[in-house]
Design an enzyme around this catalytic site. Sequence first.
Site, PDB file in Angstrom:
ATOM      1  CG  HIS A   1      29.647  74.609  34.094  1.00 33.51           C
ATOM      2  ND1 HIS A   1      28.383  74.275  34.479  1.00 33.51           N
ATOM      3  CD2 HIS A   1      30.449  74.233  35.129  1.00 33.51           C
ATOM      4  CE1 HIS A   1      28.402  73.733  35.686  1.00 33.51           C
ATOM      5  NE2 HIS A   1      29.641  73.710  36.104  1.00 33.51           N
TER       6      HIS A   1
ATOM      7  CB  SER B   1      34.374  67.410  34.627  1.00 28.57           C
ATOM      8  OG  SER B   1      33.638  68.364  35.349  1.00 28.57           O
TER       9      SER B   1
ATOM     10  CE  LYS C   1      31.961  59.267  43.585  1.00 26.60           C
ATOM     11  NZ  LYS C   1      32.274  58.299  42.526  1.00 26.60           N
ATOM     12  CG  ASP C   2      30.267  67.001  44.606  1.00 30.64           C
ATOM     13  OD1 ASP C   2      31.231  66.211  44.443  1.00 30.64           O
ATOM     14  OD2 ASP C   2      29.977  67.891  43.788  1.00 30.64           O
TER      15      ASP C   2
ATOM     16  CD  GLU D   1      49.734  79.379  60.128  1.00 30.73           C
ATOM     17  OE1 GLU D   1      50.497  79.054  61.054  1.00 30.73           O
ATOM     18  OE2 GLU D   1      48.520  79.178  60.145  1.00 30.73           O
TER      19      GLU D   1
END
Lengths: 423, 273
Positions: A217, A221, A245-246, A289
């Site tokens: 922040h 971005s 959108k998320d 894994e």
Amino acid sequence: MASGLHESSFTNPVVRWIDQRMPVFTMMQKEYGTFPTPRNFNYFWNFGALAMINLMIMIATGIFLAMNYTAHTSLAFDSVERIMRDVNYGWLIRYVHMNGASMFFIVVLIHVWRGMYYGSYKKPRELLWILGVVIFLLMMATAFMGYVLPWGQMSFWGATVITNLFSAIPLVGNSIVTLLWGGFSVDNPTLNRFFSLHYLLPFVITGVVFLHVAALHITGSNNPLGIEPKGPQDTLPFHPYYTIKDSVGIVVYLIVFAFLVFFTPNYLGHPDNYIPANPLSTPAHIVPEWYFLPFYAILRAVPNKLGGVLMMFGAIAVLFVLPWLDRSPVRSMRFRPIAKWLFLLWTVNFFVLMWAGGKPAEGLYVVISRLSTAYYFAYFLVILPLLGKIERPLPLPESISRAVLRGGGPLPGGAAAKPMEKA
Amino acid sequence: MRVLTTGKAAMLNGLKGAALAAALALSPLALGLAVPAAQAAEGSVAIPDARFQHDRMLGTFDRGALQRGFQVYKEVCSACHAAHLLSYRNLRDIGLSEAEVAAIAASYQIPDGPNDNGEMFERPGRASDRFRRPFANDAAARAANNGALPPDLSVIAKARPGGGNYIHALLVGYEDPPPAGITVMEGMHYNKYFPGHQIAMAPPLNSDGQVQYGDGTRATVDQMARDVTTFLAWAAEPELETRRAMGIRIILFLIVLGGLTYAVKRKIWADVH
């Protein structure tokens, strides 16, 4: 105005009263409401939010599992099966937690991949990237210790193999291993400390995630074009544009997650882990894994034990210095005609390593592992530094809004990005 | 043709890596479709797909097979194999009545104690008791079985590559005499599907009619193997039917929610494109 009170813009009296004294509402409004976000994100920018959701799911399910789990070598296996059978919806909680680990790695690997493809690690976001790599390391440690807790055969032997790696360190190696084990073999003290640390580390991850978001922040971005927003015409408020959108991404993510949990809950696990741990019987092939397989392949590609361990940790360590290895000033691979293809090859190569890590370390598999390991490192240590000098990037668009408003969709490569063209 | 392999667990894992790559690249469906893609490892025998109805994506357990399978487990397997994670009360799930469960439980003598005199004793079982173990401990089990330890069967269907198909194949995969050129060690038996082909367990299901089914089903060796495998699959995953039923509802809900969310997203974004 009362002195010492924050000047709040909220009108609801309760919210206002709190906000004046502790401006969390102002902060949320600033960071998640009006926060200016580049307007051209594609769906790859969902994965940070997805990782956050995943972390919360893991912590929530983990707390309830811990209420019913017994960290003792003679009871752990049965206590997990008791959760599956006798605890109300225990099977659901456990399968969500178990597959949630896999989903977490899928989400975070895509998140990292996006950062690498669009150059999100470059100045001024180096520290943001480094904090991300720290989270990735913590995740791997947490996942490894979590896999030990059911105390099945792969839990026990995986723990034995991985903790033994530290014995390769000269002089202090064996002491470190004894410290990790709490004794002279993987046993009850090991299980106890792994349980304790497995409960602790997710909260450490939460802390580093907070720092990761705080750093984000400050710089803002990155975006698919890799150019900075030049003004309000290039950004949108985070809410409602990116909250919605998320949300679309979260629902799709939940569908994939639900499919794993409800229809193939054991597909990504190993059958041997439903055999209780037996120190006297070694499985034919000890495999970690799936998310550790690429690094496991690198470990086994090196004939020397210490060398293998160093290369394996080096595979992550090299990510820390990636911002300085990549010398190109252009962020997004869309405008890097050579780097783009060599990075996509690196991506394929990562899957080759993953495949090779699940194979026995013999014959052709070793050769393939070695070639893949060589390319994994060559991309970072040779290709990226060199390309910064010799690659001619395509012309960058003048601004985000100019590029985006042309057609609405993502740019088809660099061709449409001629700076002089009118919108 | 769907085949899985004996042994070589690592082969499966490699395929998982590849399948995951496909899943990441394509869609959630790729993950499901990649399962049958497993191929035979070198030198091992492909396990035939026994086509159990509960192995289908939305399949449920065959109730008749579960009850017959429990009978096979009770009369044959449980002589040597424990299933200590199961309680008699769990048998309500396979369709037995409360009275039937109580009768089955009461037919076993369960060790309990100590009593007021400090002594251990045995009493008839209750529905809440775990299945009685055939041997007091592992050493006793080995002593009675020529040194071999019969594994607990509670989660065996989850603990073997190939799951139920492997168990079924193993139960019908004995060959006596063994194929030409193969010498079986003293006390061992040749089994086509067992890793290494030499297994300490004598053929447990060896003749038709070994178990008298109450529902008139002909108890062929294959039928008994199928039934007990169904029972063991249920024992390992008693939540399977609930899980799938819940899964369908959740995924359908999420698809509707996803459609609505996407519609809202389109509407919100309409003015900025």
